[in-house]
Write an enzyme that holds these catalytic residues in place. Sequence first.
Site, PDB file in Angstrom:
ATOM      1  CG  HIS A   1      -1.637   1.502   1.491  1.00 33.59           C
ATOM      2  ND1 HIS A   1      -2.360   1.979   0.559  1.00 33.59           N
ATOM      3  CD2 HIS A   1      -1.392   2.064   2.586  1.00 33.59           C
ATOM      4  CE1 HIS A   1      -2.667   3.513   1.085  1.00 33.59           C
ATOM      5  NE2 HIS A   1      -2.461   3.228   2.083  1.00 33.59           N
TER       6      HIS A   1
ATOM      7  CG  HIS B   1      -0.181   7.580   1.097  1.00 31.81           C
ATOM      8  ND1 HIS B   1       0.084   8.143   2.317  1.00 31.81           N
ATOM      9  CD2 HIS B   1      -0.773   6.519   1.623  1.00 31.81           C
ATOM     10  CE1 HIS B   1      -0.921   7.558   3.151  1.00 31.81           C
ATOM     11  NE2 HIS B   1      -1.208   6.356   2.725  1.00 31.81           N
TER      12      HIS B   1
ATOM     13  CE1 TYR C   1       5.427  -7.708 -19.585  1.00 33.89           C
ATOM     14  CE2 TYR C   1       5.287  -6.010 -21.559  1.00 33.89           C
ATOM     15  CZ  TYR C   1       5.762  -7.046 -20.882  1.00 33.89           C
ATOM     16  OH  TYR C   1       6.369  -8.273 -21.523  1.00 33.89           O
TER      17      TYR C   1
HETATM   18 ZN   LIG Z   1      -2.312   4.835   3.625  1.00 27.34          ZN
END
Ligand SMILES: [Zn+2]
Length: 225
Positions: free
Chosen positions: A93, A95, A120
């Site tokens: 995860h 940002h 891809y």
């Molecule tokens: Zn986050």
Amino acid sequence: MSESRLREEICRYGRSLFERGLTPGSSGNISLRLDDGGWLVTPTNASLGFLDPARISRLDSAGRLVSGDKPTKEIPLHAALYESRGSARAIVHLHSTHAVALTMLPEIDPRAALPPMTPYYLMRAGETALVPYYRPGDPAVADAIRGLAGKYSSVLLANHGPVVAGDSLEAAVFATEELEETARLYLLLRNLNPRYLTPDQVSDLVQVFGLDLPSHHDHDGHDHG
Ligand SMILES: [Zn+2]
């Protein structure tokens, strides 16, 4: 791969992602599912650029902290995606700027956040779902991810960032990078009337590489051939 090797891998990929500017400050987190059902997770408030293998949070299969620092507050995201994607072994995860920017555009389809731009992207990230905004750490985000019924390995959280599962840490990292770069291409080409892959070209990729794309899932019980 031994647990100590996996800890080093998390640090190595984390540093690589951070150094390329893919997640700033102490944002972003990585988790790995271990053979005993437990997990390794990056700690809360830890920069992915400066992780210590010995301080990575080790959780048991019930999610209890066994050793290391307190885990990331974003555990609910990871847990929900593992729960709905049985084959997932790692989740990344971030940002990352372009993927976050994409989530704020009005035209984004929540069941296919990006058009089929490159082979891809489809091969590594598949198609990408967009879920609404939730406050960081809000457990309700888990319900939104579960609502996707495991069809998507890559999910964008609105105004927040991507969450991507893979069958290895390397696969999850590469898929996240592909998603970020494809979001960047989309922003570069937005309003320039670009040519995306045609439905036939996408079908060809699905067939030749055995891709599991939500848009090619069989919804009516018949084989579309
Ligand atoms: Zn986050």
